[in-house]
Design a protein around this motif. Structure first.
Motif, PDB file in Angstrom:
ATOM      1  N   VAL A 170       0.840  -1.194   0.000  1.00  0.00           N
ATOM      2  CA  VAL A 170       0.000   0.000   0.000  1.00  0.00           C
ATOM      3  C   VAL A 170       0.879   1.250   0.000  1.00  0.00           C
ATOM      4  N   ALA A 171       0.476   2.226  -0.795  1.00  0.00           N
ATOM      5  CA  ALA A 171       1.119   3.543  -0.830  1.00  0.00           C
ATOM      6  C   ALA A 171       0.066   4.579  -0.463  1.00  0.00           C
ATOM      7  N   TRP A 172       0.425   5.509   0.427  1.00  0.00           N
ATOM      8  CA  TRP A 172      -0.542   6.537   0.803  1.00  0.00           C
ATOM      9  C   TRP A 172       0.173   7.837   1.141  1.00  0.00           C
ATOM     10  N   VAL A 173      -0.605   8.905   1.207  1.00  0.00           N
ATOM     11  CA  VAL A 173      -0.077  10.218   1.576  1.00  0.00           C
ATOM     12  C   VAL A 173      -0.817  10.732   2.807  1.00  0.00           C
ATOM     13  N   GLY A 174      -0.090  11.501   3.625  1.00  0.00           N
ATOM     14  CA  GLY A 174      -0.672  12.173   4.761  1.00  0.00           C
ATOM     15  C   GLY A 174      -0.754  13.663   4.485  1.00  0.00           C
ATOM     16  N   ALA A 175      -1.729  14.327   5.066  1.00  0.00           N
ATOM     17  CA  ALA A 175      -1.912  15.755   4.833  1.00  0.00           C
ATOM     18  C   ALA A 175      -2.456  16.426   6.087  1.00  0.00           C
ATOM     19  N   ASP A 176      -2.192  17.727   6.199  1.00  0.00           N
ATOM     20  CA  ASP A 176      -2.821  18.536   7.230  1.00  0.00           C
ATOM     21  C   ASP A 176      -3.539  19.698   6.545  1.00  0.00           C
ATOM     22  N   SER A 177      -3.927  20.703   7.306  1.00  0.00           N
ATOM     23  CA  SER A 177      -4.695  21.813   6.739  1.00  0.00           C
ATOM     24  C   SER A 177      -3.913  22.622   5.717  1.00  0.00           C
ATOM     25  N   ARG A 178      -2.582  22.454   5.718  1.00  0.00           N
ATOM     26  CA  ARG A 178      -1.746  23.224   4.800  1.00  0.00           C
ATOM     27  C   ARG A 178      -1.364  22.443   3.545  1.00  0.00           C
ATOM     28  N   GLY A 179      -1.702  21.153   3.504  1.00  0.00           N
ATOM     29  CA  GLY A 179      -1.387  20.353   2.328  1.00  0.00           C
ATOM     30  C   GLY A 179      -0.658  19.075   2.676  1.00  0.00           C
ATOM     31  N   MET A 180       0.013  18.494   1.686  1.00  0.00           N
ATOM     32  CA  MET A 180       0.690  17.225   1.866  1.00  0.00           C
ATOM     33  C   MET A 180       1.841  17.346   2.869  1.00  0.00           C
ATOM     34  N   THR A 181       1.934  16.339   3.742  1.00  0.00           N
ATOM     35  CA  THR A 181       2.993  16.314   4.752  1.00  0.00           C
ATOM     36  C   THR A 181       3.925  15.119   4.589  1.00  0.00           C
ATOM     37  N   SER A 182       3.431  14.048   3.946  1.00  0.00           N
ATOM     38  CA  SER A 182       4.221  12.816   3.925  1.00  0.00           C
ATOM     39  C   SER A 182       3.705  11.849   2.873  1.00  0.00           C
ATOM     40  N   MET A 183       4.566  10.890   2.529  1.00  0.00           N
ATOM     41  CA  MET A 183       4.185   9.759   1.688  1.00  0.00           C
ATOM     42  C   MET A 183       4.830   8.512   2.282  1.00  0.00           C
ATOM     43  N   TYR A 184       4.060   7.406   2.285  1.00  0.00           N
ATOM     44  CA  TYR A 184       4.548   6.161   2.864  1.00  0.00           C
ATOM     45  C   TYR A 184       4.298   4.980   1.928  1.00  0.00           C
ATOM     46  N   PHE A 185       5.196   3.995   1.995  1.00  0.00           N
ATOM     47  CA  PHE A 185       4.999   2.690   1.380  1.00  0.00           C
ATOM     48  C   PHE A 185       5.067   1.653   2.500  1.00  0.00           C
ATOM     49  N   ALA A 186       4.137   0.699   2.502  1.00  0.00           N
ATOM     50  CA  ALA A 186       4.180  -0.414   3.444  1.00  0.00           C
ATOM     51  C   ALA A 186       4.010  -1.722   2.686  1.00  0.00           C
ATOM     52  N   SER A 187       4.687  -2.752   3.151  1.00  0.00           N
ATOM     53  CA  SER A 187       4.607  -4.055   2.511  1.00  0.00           C
ATOM     54  C   SER A 187       4.818  -5.150   3.544  1.00  0.00           C
ATOM     55  N   ASP A 188       4.442  -6.364   3.164  1.00  0.00           N
ATOM     56  CA  ASP A 188       4.767  -7.523   3.980  1.00  0.00           C
ATOM     57  C   ASP A 188       6.180  -7.974   3.643  1.00  0.00           C
ATOM     58  N   SER A 189       6.599  -9.131   4.158  1.00  0.00           N
ATOM     59  CA  SER A 189       7.983  -9.595   3.971  1.00  0.00           C
ATOM     60  C   SER A 189       8.079 -10.970   3.327  1.00  0.00           C
ATOM     61  N   ARG A 190       6.972 -11.496   2.798  1.00  0.00           N
ATOM     62  CA  ARG A 190       6.968 -12.871   2.291  1.00  0.00           C
ATOM     63  C   ARG A 190       7.309 -12.923   0.801  1.00  0.00           C
ATOM     64  N   LEU A 191       8.233 -13.804   0.461  1.00  0.00           N
ATOM     65  CA  LEU A 191       8.540 -14.125  -0.924  1.00  0.00           C
ATOM     66  C   LEU A 191       8.135 -15.576  -1.165  1.00  0.00           C
ATOM     67  N   SER A 192       7.381 -15.817  -2.248  1.00  0.00           N
ATOM     68  CA  SER A 192       6.910 -17.152  -2.590  1.00  0.00           C
ATOM     69  C   SER A 192       7.453 -17.561  -3.944  1.00  0.00           C
ATOM     70  N   TRP A 193       7.793 -18.835  -4.076  1.00  0.00           N
ATOM     71  CA  TRP A 193       8.353 -19.325  -5.333  1.00  0.00           C
ATOM     72  C   TRP A 193       7.342 -20.061  -6.196  1.00  0.00           C
ATOM     73  N   ASP A 194       6.231 -20.474  -5.623  1.00  0.00           N
ATOM     74  CA  ASP A 194       5.184 -21.128  -6.393  1.00  0.00           C
ATOM     75  C   ASP A 194       3.873 -20.978  -5.634  1.00  0.00           C
ATOM     76  N   LYS A 195       2.831 -21.654  -6.096  1.00  0.00           N
ATOM     77  CA  LYS A 195       1.516 -21.511  -5.495  1.00  0.00           C
ATOM     78  C   LYS A 195       1.368 -22.291  -4.188  1.00  0.00           C
ATOM     79  N   ASP A 196       2.370 -23.062  -3.846  1.00  0.00           N
ATOM     80  CA  ASP A 196       2.371 -23.781  -2.569  1.00  0.00           C
ATOM     81  C   ASP A 196       2.865 -22.840  -1.479  1.00  0.00           C
TER      82      ASP A 196
END
Length: 273
Positions: free
Chosen positions: A5-31
């Motif tokens: 997920v990517a999102w931005v934070g804002a206050d009454s004056r406008g944009m204050t921040s941008m963030y990226f969040a992710s999990d940590s799992r890497l999968s090699w197949d459908k198992d």
């Protein structure tokens, strides 16, 4: 396989921040048994306000983003590319396309790279936040580049990966609370979605990077019920001495033990969430 997920934070004056969040799992197949919960999925430059993330096939994006961070941090990007968001976005587009086209056909899958940038610094008018995406179609061997429009208030910009539906459901619950549609609830919804485990291809600890109005990008440590982690690694050595910002699942500023900092704003979990 990812929840991103990517999102931005804002206050009454406008944009204050941008963030990226992710999990940590890497999968090699459908198992889902063939998974590794220690994969880095979000990145931050140590000298510039630029952050990166990806979903889909991991090998190409991890290589590209690692190289991109090194090029930025070592000052090896062309001065002409540095001048504008268009120059920086096109610089990464060329890098992604060049690397993806050289990848062997024997193993090639779709992926998307996310690139967050702040141009300038300080208050709105003197600084601006931008998000670009680069989606590789492995069958067509084509790269689709898009610039995501910025909202005027705190908002999610992109949800991606196999865990998108699960995160979307949790976001609706948080949005309906009295704390809805704030930057902190976006991260809380993400952490709840990951902890619930509805997507078997997403797992491990949350990873978080971000950009403020001033300074270079930041990599945050995250403290959950499992303990402190940094880029998905639990039991980070000497984490209590690390000079980084720590957040908990409620997006509160905490120390490495999960204690809310004295001057930090406290947030309670809303009733019914």
């Amino acid at each position: 396989m990812t929840t991103f997920v990517a999102w931005v934070g804002a206050d009454s004056r406008g944009m204050t921040s941008m963030y990226f969040a992710s999990d940590s799992r890497l999968s090699w197949d459908k198992d889902k048994k063939n998974a590794w919960d220690c994969g880095q999925k979000v990145y931050a430059s140590s000298v510039a306000p630029e952050i990166f993330g990806f979903t889909g096939y991991a090998v190409i994006p991890q290589s590209i983003i690692s190289k991109a961070c090194q090029l930025v941090d070592k000052g090896l990007r062309s001065p002409n590319d540095e001048k504008s968001i268009e120059g920086r976005a096109d610089w990464l587009r060329i890098l992604v396309l060049r690397e993806a086209e050289k990848h062997p056909k024997i193993k090639d899958e779709d992926f998307t790279i996310f690139y967050g940038v702040r141009i300038g610094h300080g208050m709105p008018g003197r600084s601006s936040f931008h998000l670009n995406t680069y989606a590789w179609d492995s069958k067509l061997k084509q790269l689709a580049h898009a610039c995501i429009p910025m909202p005027v208030c705190s908002a999610v910009l992109k949800i991606s990966g196999t865990g998108s539906d699960a995160l979307g459901e949790m976001k609706k619950i948080w949005d309906a609370s009295d704390q809805g549609n704030t930057s902190r609830t976006m991260f809380s919804a993400f952490c709840d979605s990951l902890r619930n485990g509805k997507d078997p291809y997403s797992g491990g600890e949350p990873q978080l990077v971000g950009i403020y109005r001033e300074g270079p990008a930041k990599i945050f440590g995250v403290v959950t019920e499992n303990g402190p982690s940094f880029q998905g690694q639990l039991d980070t050595p000497l984490s209590h001495l690390a000079k980084i910002e720590w957040r908990d699942p409620l997006f509160q500023r905490v120390d490495a033990c999960g204690n809310v900092l004295k001057k930090a704003q406290r947030h309670a979990r809303p009733a019914g969430v």
